[in-house]
Design a protein around this motif. Structure first.
Motif, mmCIF file in Angstrom:
data_model
loop_
_atom_site.group_PDB
_atom_site.id
_atom_site.type_symbol
_atom_site.label_atom_id
_atom_site.label_comp_id
_atom_site.label_asym_id
_atom_site.label_seq_id
_atom_site.Cartn_x
_atom_site.Cartn_y
_atom_site.Cartn_z
ATOM 1 N N PRO A 96 0.813 -1.227 0.000
ATOM 2 C CA PRO A 96 0.000 0.000 0.000
ATOM 3 C C PRO A 96 0.843 1.272 0.000
ATOM 4 O O PRO A 96 0.546 2.215 -0.741
ATOM 5 C CB PRO A 96 -0.821 -0.131 1.291
ATOM 6 C CG PRO A 96 -0.914 -1.603 1.533
ATOM 7 C CD PRO A 96 0.400 -2.152 1.086
ATOM 8 N N LEU A 151 -4.229 8.212 -2.605
ATOM 9 C CA LEU A 151 -4.977 7.886 -1.398
ATOM 10 C C LEU A 151 -5.933 6.720 -1.641
ATOM 11 O O LEU A 151 -5.988 5.764 -0.860
ATOM 12 C CB LEU A 151 -5.758 9.120 -0.932
ATOM 13 C CG LEU A 151 -6.634 8.935 0.311
ATOM 14 C CD1 LEU A 151 -5.772 8.706 1.534
ATOM 15 C CD2 LEU A 151 -7.531 10.149 0.509
ATOM 16 N N ILE A 152 -6.662 6.790 -2.746
ATOM 17 C CA ILE A 152 -7.603 5.708 -3.071
ATOM 18 C C ILE A 152 -6.862 4.402 -3.323
ATOM 19 O O ILE A 152 -7.254 3.329 -2.855
ATOM 20 C CB ILE A 152 -8.459 6.108 -4.296
ATOM 21 C CG1 ILE A 152 -9.358 7.292 -3.921
ATOM 22 C CG2 ILE A 152 -9.285 4.928 -4.790
ATOM 23 C CD1 ILE A 152 -10.071 7.922 -5.098
ATOM 24 N N PHE A 154 -4.019 3.494 -2.121
ATOM 25 C CA PHE A 154 -3.489 2.997 -0.855
ATOM 26 C C PHE A 154 -4.517 2.091 -0.161
ATOM 27 O O PHE A 154 -4.200 0.972 0.259
ATOM 28 C CB PHE A 154 -3.129 4.170 0.058
ATOM 29 C CG PHE A 154 -2.660 3.760 1.429
ATOM 30 C CD1 PHE A 154 -1.322 3.490 1.662
ATOM 31 C CD2 PHE A 154 -3.557 3.638 2.476
ATOM 32 C CE1 PHE A 154 -0.888 3.103 2.930
ATOM 33 C CE2 PHE A 154 -3.141 3.248 3.743
ATOM 34 C CZ PHE A 154 -1.797 2.980 3.969
ATOM 35 N N TYR A 155 -5.743 2.566 -0.035
ATOM 36 C CA TYR A 155 -6.757 1.786 0.686
ATOM 37 C C TYR A 155 -7.234 0.579 -0.115
ATOM 38 O O TYR A 155 -7.517 -0.480 0.463
ATOM 39 C CB TYR A 155 -7.929 2.686 1.074
ATOM 40 C CG TYR A 155 -7.580 3.622 2.202
ATOM 41 C CD1 TYR A 155 -7.399 3.142 3.490
ATOM 42 C CD2 TYR A 155 -7.393 4.981 1.991
ATOM 43 C CE1 TYR A 155 -7.056 3.988 4.542
ATOM 44 C CE2 TYR A 155 -7.051 5.830 3.027
ATOM 45 C CZ TYR A 155 -6.881 5.333 4.300
ATOM 46 O OH TYR A 155 -6.529 6.163 5.334
ATOM 47 N N SER A 158 -4.521 -1.999 0.325
ATOM 48 C CA SER A 158 -4.559 -2.556 1.689
ATOM 49 C C SER A 158 -5.587 -3.676 1.787
ATOM 50 O O SER A 158 -5.380 -4.664 2.497
ATOM 51 C CB SER A 158 -4.909 -1.449 2.697
ATOM 52 O OG SER A 158 -3.915 -0.464 2.732
ATOM 53 N N TYR A 159 -6.697 -3.529 1.078
ATOM 54 C CA TYR A 159 -7.742 -4.558 1.098
ATOM 55 C C TYR A 159 -7.339 -5.772 0.268
ATOM 56 O O TYR A 159 -7.563 -6.925 0.671
ATOM 57 C CB TYR A 159 -9.044 -3.953 0.564
ATOM 58 C CG TYR A 159 -10.189 -4.923 0.505
ATOM 59 C CD1 TYR A 159 -10.894 -5.271 1.654
ATOM 60 C CD2 TYR A 159 -10.570 -5.496 -0.704
ATOM 61 C CE1 TYR A 159 -11.939 -6.171 1.600
ATOM 62 C CE2 TYR A 159 -11.616 -6.389 -0.773
ATOM 63 C CZ TYR A 159 -12.308 -6.728 0.381
ATOM 64 O OH TYR A 159 -13.340 -7.624 0.318
ATOM 65 N N LYS A 193 -1.411 7.816 8.691
ATOM 66 C CA LYS A 193 -2.330 7.391 7.635
ATOM 67 C C LYS A 193 -3.641 8.177 7.697
ATOM 68 O O LYS A 193 -4.114 8.707 6.691
ATOM 69 C CB LYS A 193 -2.585 5.888 7.783
ATOM 70 C CG LYS A 193 -3.563 5.310 6.790
ATOM 71 C CD LYS A 193 -3.525 3.793 6.819
ATOM 72 C CE LYS A 193 -3.862 3.227 8.166
ATOM 73 N NZ LYS A 193 -3.907 1.748 8.150
ATOM 74 N N LEU A 194 -4.221 8.251 8.884
ATOM 75 C CA LEU A 194 -5.505 8.929 9.018
ATOM 76 C C LEU A 194 -5.375 10.438 8.871
ATOM 77 O O LEU A 194 -6.248 11.091 8.296
ATOM 78 C CB LEU A 194 -6.127 8.589 10.373
ATOM 79 C CG LEU A 194 -6.548 7.134 10.569
ATOM 80 C CD1 LEU A 194 -7.130 6.930 11.956
ATOM 81 C CD2 LEU A 194 -7.558 6.708 9.511
ATOM 82 N N SER A 197 -5.139 11.274 5.265
ATOM 83 C CA SER A 197 -6.398 10.929 4.597
ATOM 84 C C SER A 197 -7.459 11.982 4.871
ATOM 85 O O SER A 197 -8.121 12.487 3.948
ATOM 86 C CB SER A 197 -6.887 9.561 5.078
ATOM 87 O OG SER A 197 -5.948 8.548 4.783
#
Length: 501
Positions: A96, A151-152, A154-155, A158-159, A193-194, A197
Protein backbone atom coordinates in the motif's frame (compact mmCIF):
# COMPACT_ATOMS: atom_id res chain seq x y z
CA UNK A 1 -2.63 -20.07 -7.36
CA UNK A 2 -6.24 -18.87 -7.20
CA UNK A 3 -5.32 -16.34 -4.51
CA UNK A 4 -2.36 -15.15 -6.60
CA UNK A 5 -4.40 -14.75 -9.80
CA UNK A 6 -7.16 -12.89 -7.95
CA UNK A 7 -4.56 -10.65 -6.30
CA UNK A 8 -2.87 -9.70 -9.59
CA UNK A 9 -6.14 -9.17 -11.44
CA UNK A 10 -7.51 -6.91 -8.69
CA UNK A 11 -4.30 -4.87 -8.57
CA UNK A 12 -4.46 -4.37 -12.34
CA UNK A 13 -8.16 -3.51 -12.15
CA UNK A 14 -7.54 -0.95 -9.40
CA UNK A 15 -4.64 0.49 -11.38
CA UNK A 16 -6.69 0.73 -14.57
CA UNK A 17 -9.70 2.26 -12.81
CA UNK A 18 -7.56 4.80 -10.97
CA UNK A 19 -5.66 5.76 -14.11
CA UNK A 20 -8.92 6.12 -16.03
CA UNK A 21 -10.32 8.43 -13.36
CA UNK A 22 -7.13 10.50 -13.40
CA UNK A 23 -7.28 10.69 -17.19
CA UNK A 24 -10.92 11.82 -17.13
CA UNK A 25 -10.21 14.41 -14.43
CA UNK A 26 -7.13 15.86 -16.10
CA UNK A 27 -8.68 15.67 -19.56
CA UNK A 28 -11.79 17.46 -18.36
CA UNK A 29 -9.73 20.26 -16.89
CA UNK A 30 -7.66 20.70 -20.04
CA UNK A 31 -10.23 20.05 -22.78
CA UNK A 32 -13.51 21.31 -21.38
CA UNK A 33 -12.22 24.54 -19.91
CA UNK A 34 -13.34 27.42 -22.20
CA UNK A 35 -9.98 28.60 -23.54
CA UNK A 36 -11.29 30.44 -26.58
CA UNK A 37 -8.70 28.95 -28.89
CA UNK A 38 -9.01 27.52 -32.43
CA UNK A 39 -9.96 23.87 -32.91
CA UNK A 40 -6.47 22.90 -34.16
CA UNK A 41 -4.98 24.17 -30.88
CA UNK A 42 -7.39 21.92 -28.96
CA UNK A 43 -5.97 19.04 -30.99
CA UNK A 44 -2.46 20.12 -29.99
CA UNK A 45 -3.48 20.08 -26.32
CA UNK A 46 -5.10 16.67 -26.79
CA UNK A 47 -1.87 15.41 -28.38
CA UNK A 48 0.14 16.76 -25.45
CA UNK A 49 -2.23 14.95 -23.07
CA UNK A 50 -2.04 11.65 -24.99
CA UNK A 51 1.78 11.70 -25.14
CA UNK A 52 2.09 12.60 -21.43
CA UNK A 53 -0.42 9.94 -20.39
CA UNK A 54 1.44 7.36 -22.47
CA UNK A 55 4.70 8.21 -20.71
CA UNK A 56 2.91 8.09 -17.34
CA UNK A 57 1.35 4.68 -18.04
CA UNK A 58 4.67 3.22 -19.19
CA UNK A 59 6.48 4.54 -16.13
CA UNK A 60 3.75 3.32 -13.81
CA UNK A 61 3.74 -0.13 -15.39
CA UNK A 62 7.53 -0.42 -14.97
CA UNK A 63 7.30 0.62 -11.30
CA UNK A 64 4.31 -1.68 -10.74
CA UNK A 65 6.19 -4.65 -12.21
CA UNK A 66 9.23 -4.01 -10.01
CA UNK A 67 7.08 -3.70 -6.89
CA UNK A 68 5.15 -6.95 -7.35
CA UNK A 69 8.01 -9.03 -8.85
CA UNK A 70 9.13 -10.57 -5.50
CA UNK A 71 5.53 -11.63 -4.80
CA UNK A 72 5.09 -13.03 -8.31
CA UNK A 73 8.36 -14.98 -7.98
CA UNK A 74 7.17 -16.42 -4.67
CA UNK A 75 3.99 -17.78 -6.24
CA UNK A 76 5.54 -18.96 -9.52
CA UNK A 77 8.77 -20.51 -8.16
CA UNK A 78 9.55 -22.86 -5.29
CA UNK A 79 10.23 -21.15 -1.95
CA UNK A 80 13.52 -22.48 -0.60
CA UNK A 81 13.72 -20.88 2.87
CA UNK A 82 11.67 -19.31 5.64
CA UNK A 83 13.64 -16.06 5.37
CA UNK A 84 12.62 -15.72 1.71
CA UNK A 85 8.97 -16.17 2.65
CA UNK A 86 9.35 -13.70 5.50
CA UNK A 87 10.80 -11.08 3.12
CA UNK A 88 7.92 -11.56 0.70
CA UNK A 89 5.48 -11.28 3.61
CA UNK A 90 6.97 -7.93 4.64
CA UNK A 91 7.06 -6.79 1.00
CA UNK A 92 3.36 -7.56 0.68
CA UNK A 93 2.64 -5.50 3.78
CA UNK A 94 4.56 -2.61 2.20
CA UNK A 95 2.57 -2.66 -1.04
CA UNK A 96 0.00 0.00 0.00
CA UNK A 97 2.77 2.48 0.86
CA UNK A 98 4.63 1.53 -2.32
CA UNK A 99 1.43 2.10 -4.30
CA UNK A 100 1.45 5.73 -3.18
CA UNK A 101 4.97 6.15 -4.60
CA UNK A 102 3.93 4.28 -7.73
CA UNK A 103 1.12 6.78 -8.32
CA UNK A 104 2.86 10.01 -7.37
CA UNK A 105 6.12 9.41 -9.23
CA UNK A 106 4.71 8.66 -12.71
CA UNK A 107 1.95 11.29 -12.36
CA UNK A 108 4.46 14.00 -11.54
CA UNK A 109 7.37 12.98 -13.75
CA UNK A 110 5.51 11.10 -16.49
CA UNK A 111 2.41 13.25 -16.86
CA UNK A 112 2.82 16.71 -15.33
CA UNK A 113 6.44 17.46 -16.24
CA UNK A 114 6.35 16.40 -19.95
CA UNK A 115 2.92 18.02 -20.42
CA UNK A 116 4.10 21.29 -18.87
CA UNK A 117 7.31 21.36 -20.93
CA UNK A 118 5.52 20.61 -24.19
CA UNK A 119 2.75 23.14 -23.53
CA UNK A 120 5.22 25.90 -22.61
CA UNK A 121 7.17 25.16 -25.81
CA UNK A 122 3.98 25.39 -27.89
CA UNK A 123 3.10 28.72 -26.25
CA UNK A 124 6.65 30.00 -26.76
CA UNK A 125 6.67 29.07 -30.47
CA UNK A 126 3.28 30.73 -31.00
CA UNK A 127 1.49 27.48 -31.84
CA UNK A 128 -0.72 27.73 -28.76
CA UNK A 129 -2.45 30.94 -27.69
CA UNK A 130 -3.10 30.49 -23.96
CA UNK A 131 -1.59 32.28 -20.95
CA UNK A 132 1.43 30.70 -19.27
CA UNK A 133 -0.32 30.68 -15.92
CA UNK A 134 -2.77 28.10 -17.33
CA UNK A 135 0.15 25.66 -17.37
CA UNK A 136 0.73 26.32 -13.66
CA UNK A 137 -2.96 25.81 -12.89
CA UNK A 138 -3.03 22.56 -14.86
CA UNK A 139 0.15 21.34 -13.10
CA UNK A 140 -1.36 22.11 -9.71
CA UNK A 141 -4.49 20.20 -10.74
CA UNK A 142 -2.40 17.16 -11.70
CA UNK A 143 -0.64 17.23 -8.31
CA UNK A 144 -3.99 17.42 -6.54
CA UNK A 145 -5.57 14.62 -8.55
CA UNK A 146 -2.45 12.47 -8.14
CA UNK A 147 -2.70 12.88 -4.36
CA UNK A 148 -6.32 11.70 -4.29
CA UNK A 149 -5.54 8.88 -6.72
CA UNK A 150 -2.69 7.76 -4.45
CA UNK A 151 -4.98 7.89 -1.40
CA UNK A 152 -7.60 5.71 -3.07
CA UNK A 153 -4.96 3.28 -4.36
CA UNK A 154 -3.49 3.00 -0.85
CA UNK A 155 -6.76 1.79 0.69
CA UNK A 156 -7.69 -0.45 -2.25
CA UNK A 157 -4.28 -2.14 -2.10
CA UNK A 158 -4.56 -2.56 1.69
CA UNK A 159 -7.74 -4.56 1.10
CA UNK A 160 -6.37 -6.60 -1.80
CA UNK A 161 -3.24 -7.85 -0.02
CA UNK A 162 -5.07 -9.50 2.92
CA UNK A 163 -5.88 -12.83 1.21
CA UNK A 164 -2.25 -12.99 0.04
CA UNK A 165 -0.96 -12.49 3.58
CA UNK A 166 -3.23 -15.30 4.82
CA UNK A 167 -2.00 -17.58 2.03
CA UNK A 168 1.66 -16.83 2.81
CA UNK A 169 1.01 -17.55 6.50
CA UNK A 170 -0.53 -20.92 5.62
CA UNK A 171 2.46 -21.75 3.40
CA UNK A 172 4.90 -20.92 6.17
CA UNK A 173 3.18 -23.21 8.68
CA UNK A 174 2.92 -26.00 6.14
CA UNK A 175 6.47 -25.78 4.73
CA UNK A 176 8.54 -24.62 7.71
CA UNK A 177 6.32 -24.98 10.78
CA UNK A 178 6.82 -21.29 11.61
CA UNK A 179 4.40 -18.40 11.89
CA UNK A 180 4.85 -15.32 9.71
CA UNK A 181 4.43 -12.11 11.68
CA UNK A 182 5.59 -8.53 11.80
CA UNK A 183 6.18 -8.97 15.52
CA UNK A 184 4.47 -5.70 16.37
CA UNK A 185 6.53 -3.77 13.84
CA UNK A 186 4.71 -0.68 12.52
CA UNK A 187 5.33 -0.07 8.81
CA UNK A 188 3.05 2.95 8.64
CA UNK A 189 1.43 4.50 11.71
CA UNK A 190 -2.32 4.86 11.90
CA UNK A 191 -1.83 8.47 13.01
CA UNK A 192 0.06 9.35 9.84
CA UNK A 193 -2.33 7.39 7.63
CA UNK A 194 -5.51 8.93 9.02
CA UNK A 195 -4.12 12.45 9.33
CA UNK A 196 -3.18 12.66 5.65
CA UNK A 197 -6.40 10.93 4.60
CA UNK A 198 -8.66 13.30 6.49
CA UNK A 199 -6.68 16.33 5.35
CA UNK A 200 -6.78 15.38 1.68
CA UNK A 201 -10.47 14.52 1.81
CA UNK A 202 -11.19 17.91 3.38
CA UNK A 203 -8.81 19.98 1.26
CA UNK A 204 -9.30 18.31 -2.15
CA UNK A 205 -12.74 19.73 -3.05
CA UNK A 206 -11.77 23.23 -1.90
CA UNK A 207 -8.50 23.32 -3.84
CA UNK A 208 -9.98 21.72 -6.95
CA UNK A 209 -12.85 24.19 -6.94
CA UNK A 210 -10.42 27.09 -6.51
CA UNK A 211 -8.40 25.93 -9.51
CA UNK A 212 -11.56 25.48 -11.59
CA UNK A 213 -12.64 29.04 -10.73
CA UNK A 214 -9.27 30.37 -11.90
CA UNK A 215 -9.72 28.54 -15.19
CA UNK A 216 -13.18 30.08 -15.60
CA UNK A 217 -11.97 33.59 -14.75
CA UNK A 218 -9.28 33.27 -17.38
CA UNK A 219 -6.79 35.66 -15.74
CA UNK A 220 -5.16 36.23 -12.41
CA UNK A 221 -6.34 39.83 -11.96
CA UNK A 222 -3.33 40.69 -9.86
CA UNK A 223 -4.46 44.30 -9.61
CA UNK A 224 -7.76 43.40 -7.92
CA UNK A 225 -6.56 43.28 -4.33
CA UNK A 226 -10.05 42.91 -2.85
CA UNK A 227 -10.62 39.72 -4.85
CA UNK A 228 -7.32 38.20 -3.80
CA UNK A 229 -7.84 39.11 -0.17
CA UNK A 230 -11.19 37.36 -0.29
CA UNK A 231 -9.81 34.33 -2.17
CA UNK A 232 -6.82 33.92 0.16
CA UNK A 233 -9.08 34.25 3.20
CA UNK A 234 -11.45 31.56 1.94
CA UNK A 235 -8.56 29.23 1.12
CA UNK A 236 -6.90 29.88 4.47
CA UNK A 237 -10.09 29.16 6.43
CA UNK A 238 -10.90 26.07 4.38
CA UNK A 239 -7.43 24.55 4.57
CA UNK A 240 -7.14 25.48 8.26
CA UNK A 241 -10.42 23.70 8.95
CA UNK A 242 -9.22 20.62 7.02
CA UNK A 243 -5.88 20.68 8.88
CA UNK A 244 -7.36 21.06 12.38
CA UNK A 245 -10.21 18.68 11.67
CA UNK A 246 -7.85 15.98 10.39
CA UNK A 247 -5.83 16.13 13.60
CA UNK A 248 -8.86 16.11 15.88
CA UNK A 249 -10.38 13.15 14.04
CA UNK A 250 -7.07 11.33 14.10
CA UNK A 251 -6.65 11.91 17.82
CA UNK A 252 -10.20 10.68 18.47
CA UNK A 253 -9.35 7.37 16.83
CA UNK A 254 -5.73 7.01 17.95
CA UNK A 255 -6.33 7.72 21.67
CA UNK A 256 -8.46 4.62 22.43
CA UNK A 257 -6.15 2.46 20.33
CA UNK A 258 -3.12 3.80 22.24
CA UNK A 259 -4.92 3.23 25.54
CA UNK A 260 -5.65 -0.39 24.62
CA UNK A 261 -2.07 -0.86 23.43
CA UNK A 262 -0.72 0.34 26.80
CA UNK A 263 -3.04 -2.02 28.68
CA UNK A 264 -2.02 -4.91 26.41
CA UNK A 265 1.63 -4.13 27.18
CA UNK A 266 0.82 -4.38 30.90
CA UNK A 267 -0.90 -7.73 30.38
CA UNK A 268 2.11 -8.94 28.39
CA UNK A 269 4.41 -8.47 31.40
CA UNK A 270 1.89 -10.04 33.79
CA UNK A 271 0.12 -6.97 35.26
CA UNK A 272 -3.53 -8.00 35.31
CA UNK A 273 -4.90 -5.72 38.00
CA UNK A 274 -6.28 -2.76 36.08
CA UNK A 275 -8.49 -3.00 33.02
CA UNK A 276 -8.95 -0.44 30.27
CA UNK A 277 -10.84 2.72 31.20
CA UNK A 278 -14.29 3.09 29.65
CA UNK A 279 -13.82 6.64 28.40
CA UNK A 280 -15.39 6.33 24.95
CA UNK A 281 -19.02 6.36 23.85
CA UNK A 282 -18.66 5.08 20.27
CA UNK A 283 -17.80 1.60 18.96
CA UNK A 284 -14.59 1.72 20.97
CA UNK A 285 -16.77 1.31 24.06
CA UNK A 286 -17.65 -2.19 22.85
CA UNK A 287 -13.98 -2.87 22.18
CA UNK A 288 -13.01 -1.70 25.70
CA UNK A 289 -15.78 -3.82 27.20
CA UNK A 290 -14.60 -6.87 25.25
CA UNK A 291 -11.00 -6.29 26.33
CA UNK A 292 -11.98 -6.01 30.00
CA UNK A 293 -14.13 -9.13 29.72
CA UNK A 294 -11.18 -11.00 28.24
CA UNK A 295 -8.92 -9.63 30.99
CA UNK A 296 -11.29 -10.88 33.70
CA UNK A 297 -11.14 -14.33 32.12
CA UNK A 298 -7.33 -14.19 32.09
CA UNK A 299 -7.33 -13.16 35.76
CA UNK A 300 -9.54 -16.11 36.71
CA UNK A 301 -7.34 -18.50 34.76
CA UNK A 302 -4.16 -16.99 36.26
CA UNK A 303 -5.56 -17.38 39.78
CA UNK A 304 -6.41 -21.01 39.06
CA UNK A 305 -2.94 -21.60 37.66
CA UNK A 306 -1.39 -20.02 40.77
CA UNK A 307 -3.53 -22.20 43.00
CA UNK A 308 -2.48 -25.27 41.04
CA UNK A 309 1.17 -24.21 41.26
CA UNK A 310 0.89 -23.58 44.99
CA UNK A 311 -0.74 -26.98 45.45
CA UNK A 312 1.93 -28.57 43.30
CA UNK A 313 4.75 -27.11 45.39
CA UNK A 314 3.00 -27.92 48.66
CA UNK A 315 2.48 -31.50 47.46
CA UNK A 316 6.17 -31.85 46.59
CA UNK A 317 7.11 -30.51 50.02
CA UNK A 318 4.64 -32.80 51.75
CA UNK A 319 5.93 -35.80 49.76
CA UNK A 320 9.44 -35.00 50.93
CA UNK A 321 8.42 -34.51 54.57
CA UNK A 322 6.44 -37.76 54.51
CA UNK A 323 9.68 -39.73 54.13
CA UNK A 324 10.73 -38.73 57.64
CA UNK A 325 8.13 -38.36 60.42
CA UNK A 326 10.62 -36.27 62.41
CA UNK A 327 10.73 -33.58 59.69
CA UNK A 328 6.98 -33.55 58.91
CA UNK A 329 5.84 -30.01 58.20
CA UNK A 330 9.42 -28.72 58.06
CA UNK A 331 9.12 -27.24 54.55
CA UNK A 332 5.83 -25.49 55.31
CA UNK A 333 7.23 -23.96 58.50
CA UNK A 334 10.41 -22.81 56.76
CA UNK A 335 8.27 -21.21 54.03
CA UNK A 336 6.23 -19.41 56.70
CA UNK A 337 9.34 -18.11 58.48
CA UNK A 338 10.96 -17.06 55.17
CA UNK A 339 7.87 -15.11 54.09
CA UNK A 340 7.87 -13.38 57.49
CA UNK A 341 11.50 -12.31 57.00
CA UNK A 342 10.70 -11.14 53.45
CA UNK A 343 7.85 -9.00 54.73
CA UNK A 344 10.07 -7.51 57.44
CA UNK A 345 12.69 -6.76 54.78
CA UNK A 346 9.96 -5.04 52.69
CA UNK A 347 10.57 -7.16 49.63
CA UNK A 348 8.19 -6.61 46.68
CA UNK A 349 5.05 -8.76 46.72
CA UNK A 350 6.11 -10.72 43.64
CA UNK A 351 9.47 -11.56 45.23
CA UNK A 352 7.75 -12.74 48.41
CA UNK A 353 5.57 -15.12 46.38
CA UNK A 354 8.69 -16.53 44.70
CA UNK A 355 10.48 -16.73 48.09
CA UNK A 356 7.67 -18.85 49.52
CA UNK A 357 7.80 -21.31 46.63
CA UNK A 358 11.60 -21.50 46.84
CA UNK A 359 11.39 -22.17 50.60
CA UNK A 360 8.79 -24.89 50.10
CA UNK A 361 11.17 -26.66 47.73
CA UNK A 362 14.47 -25.91 49.49
CA UNK A 363 15.03 -29.55 50.55
CA UNK A 364 13.57 -31.18 47.43
CA UNK A 365 16.99 -32.62 46.62
CA UNK A 366 16.66 -34.99 49.62
CA UNK A 367 14.20 -37.01 47.56
CA UNK A 368 17.28 -38.37 45.79
CA UNK A 369 18.96 -39.41 49.09
CA UNK A 370 18.97 -43.07 50.13
CA UNK A 371 16.77 -43.87 53.15
CA UNK A 372 19.78 -45.47 54.85
CA UNK A 373 21.46 -42.08 54.86
CA UNK A 374 18.50 -39.69 55.13
CA UNK A 375 16.74 -41.62 57.94
CA UNK A 376 19.81 -42.77 59.81
CA UNK A 377 19.33 -42.29 63.57
CA UNK A 378 22.98 -42.29 64.57
CA UNK A 379 25.89 -40.08 63.63
CA UNK A 380 26.64 -39.86 59.91
CA UNK A 381 29.97 -41.01 58.55
CA UNK A 382 32.09 -38.57 56.55
CA UNK A 383 31.01 -40.25 53.32
CA UNK A 384 27.32 -40.07 54.29
CA UNK A 385 27.68 -36.44 55.28
CA UNK A 386 29.19 -35.67 51.87
CA UNK A 387 26.14 -37.28 50.29
CA UNK A 388 23.79 -35.14 52.39
CA UNK A 389 25.71 -32.02 51.38
CA UNK A 390 24.83 -32.74 47.74
CA UNK A 391 21.09 -32.24 48.27
CA UNK A 392 21.04 -28.47 47.42
CA UNK A 393 22.71 -29.06 44.04
CA UNK A 394 20.57 -32.15 43.46
CA UNK A 395 17.43 -30.13 44.25
CA UNK A 396 18.45 -27.51 41.70
CA UNK A 397 19.06 -30.22 39.10
CA UNK A 398 15.62 -31.74 39.77
CA UNK A 399 13.84 -28.39 39.38
CA UNK A 400 15.71 -27.67 36.15
CA UNK A 401 13.94 -30.65 34.61
CA UNK A 402 10.53 -29.02 35.15
CA UNK A 403 9.07 -27.12 32.20
CA UNK A 404 8.75 -24.32 31.41
CA UNK A 405 12.29 -23.64 32.56
CA UNK A 406 11.81 -19.88 32.83
CA UNK A 407 8.95 -20.39 35.30
CA UNK A 408 11.20 -22.37 37.65
CA UNK A 409 14.26 -20.12 37.27
CA UNK A 410 13.40 -17.72 40.17
CA UNK A 411 13.37 -20.61 42.69
CA UNK A 412 16.69 -22.24 41.77
CA UNK A 413 19.13 -19.87 43.59
CA UNK A 414 17.34 -20.28 46.93
CA UNK A 415 17.23 -24.06 46.63
CA UNK A 416 20.93 -24.35 45.76
CA UNK A 417 22.31 -21.80 48.22
CA UNK A 418 20.28 -22.23 51.43
CA UNK A 419 23.22 -24.01 53.15
CA UNK A 420 25.83 -21.41 52.24
CA UNK A 421 27.38 -19.58 55.21
CA UNK A 422 27.83 -15.82 55.35
CA UNK A 423 31.54 -16.30 56.19
CA UNK A 424 32.06 -18.55 53.15
CA UNK A 425 32.22 -21.86 54.99
CA UNK A 426 28.97 -23.32 53.64
CA UNK A 427 28.12 -25.65 50.76
CA UNK A 428 27.85 -26.54 47.91
CA UNK A 429 29.72 -23.53 46.40
CA UNK A 430 31.41 -21.86 49.37
CA UNK A 431 29.86 -18.48 48.56
CA UNK A 432 30.45 -15.59 50.92
CA UNK A 433 28.50 -12.52 52.07
CA UNK A 434 26.15 -10.96 49.56
CA UNK A 435 27.51 -13.21 46.80
CA UNK A 436 25.02 -15.68 48.26
CA UNK A 437 21.66 -15.22 46.47
CA UNK A 438 19.03 -13.28 48.40
CA UNK A 439 16.61 -16.19 48.78
CA UNK A 440 19.43 -18.45 49.98
CA UNK A 441 20.37 -16.01 52.78
CA UNK A 442 16.74 -15.69 53.93
CA UNK A 443 15.91 -19.40 53.76
CA UNK A 444 19.13 -20.23 55.65
CA UNK A 445 17.85 -18.30 58.72
CA UNK A 446 14.38 -19.82 58.52
CA UNK A 447 15.73 -23.34 57.94
CA UNK A 448 18.20 -23.11 60.80
CA UNK A 449 15.58 -21.94 63.32
CA UNK A 450 13.16 -24.74 62.45
CA UNK A 451 15.93 -27.36 62.38
CA UNK A 452 17.22 -26.28 65.82
CA UNK A 453 13.75 -26.32 67.42
CA UNK A 454 12.64 -29.65 65.89
CA UNK A 455 13.17 -33.04 67.55
CA UNK A 456 15.46 -35.54 65.86
CA UNK A 457 16.01 -39.26 66.57
CA UNK A 458 19.49 -38.48 67.83
CA UNK A 459 18.67 -35.30 69.81
CA UNK A 460 15.85 -33.30 71.33
CA UNK A 461 14.98 -29.94 69.79
CA UNK A 462 16.32 -26.80 71.43
CA UNK A 463 14.19 -24.38 73.31
CA UNK A 464 13.13 -21.48 71.05
CA UNK A 465 14.97 -18.97 73.24
CA UNK A 466 18.18 -20.98 72.85
CA UNK A 467 17.71 -21.14 69.09
CA UNK A 468 17.13 -17.38 68.96
CA UNK A 469 20.29 -16.80 70.97
CA UNK A 470 22.29 -18.96 68.54
CA UNK A 471 20.86 -17.07 65.56
CA UNK A 472 21.74 -13.76 67.18
CA UNK A 473 25.28 -14.89 67.91
CA UNK A 474 25.77 -16.39 64.43
CA UNK A 475 24.67 -13.25 62.56
CA UNK A 476 27.57 -12.17 60.36
CA UNK A 477 29.33 -15.56 60.50
CA UNK A 478 26.88 -18.33 59.68
CA UNK A 479 23.89 -16.18 58.66
CA UNK A 480 23.27 -12.84 57.00
CA UNK A 481 23.35 -10.37 59.94
CA UNK A 482 20.51 -8.23 58.57
CA UNK A 483 18.03 -11.08 58.10
CA UNK A 484 19.07 -12.83 61.31
CA UNK A 485 18.51 -9.59 63.23
CA UNK A 486 15.08 -9.04 61.62
CA UNK A 487 13.99 -12.54 62.61
CA UNK A 488 15.34 -12.29 66.17
CA UNK A 489 13.78 -8.88 66.82
CA UNK A 490 10.42 -9.94 65.39
CA UNK A 491 10.43 -13.10 67.52
CA UNK A 492 11.16 -11.19 70.73
CA UNK A 493 8.65 -8.47 69.94
CA UNK A 494 6.01 -11.12 69.33
CA UNK A 495 6.82 -12.83 72.66
CA UNK A 496 6.58 -9.55 74.56
CA UNK A 497 3.22 -8.71 73.02
CA UNK A 498 1.84 -12.08 74.12
CA UNK A 499 3.00 -11.47 77.70
CA UNK A 500 1.33 -8.06 77.87
CA UNK A 501 -2.06 -8.17 79.69
Amino acid sequence: MTVYKTFISRLKLNYAAGTLLALIAVGSLMLFTPLNIPREQYFLLAGVLVISLSIMIMLEWVVFSLQVRPIINCFTAEVDSFSTLQNVYIRTHRLPALAVKRILGPHLFGLMLPAAVMTIWLIYTGKLAIPYFYVLLASMSVVLIAGMHALIEFYLTSYVIRPVLLELGAWSLRLFGKELTLGGRVLISIKRKLRWSFFLIGAFPLLLYSLAVQFRIGAWNLGDTSYWQWAVYILFVGLGFAFVGSRLLTREIVLPIQHLYEKMAEVKIGHLRSGANDLFSDEFSRLISGFNHMLRGIKIQAERNNQLLESYFATLAAALDARDPYTAGHSLRVAEYAVGIGLLAKLPEEEIHDLRKSALLHDIGKIGMRDAVLLKEGRLTDEEWEQIKQHPALGEAILKQIEPADAMAPFLPGVRSHHERYDGGGYPDGLKGEDIPLFGRIIAVADAFDAMTSNRPYRKGLDEQQAIAILEKGGGTQWDPHFAKLFVEAYRKNKESKKAP
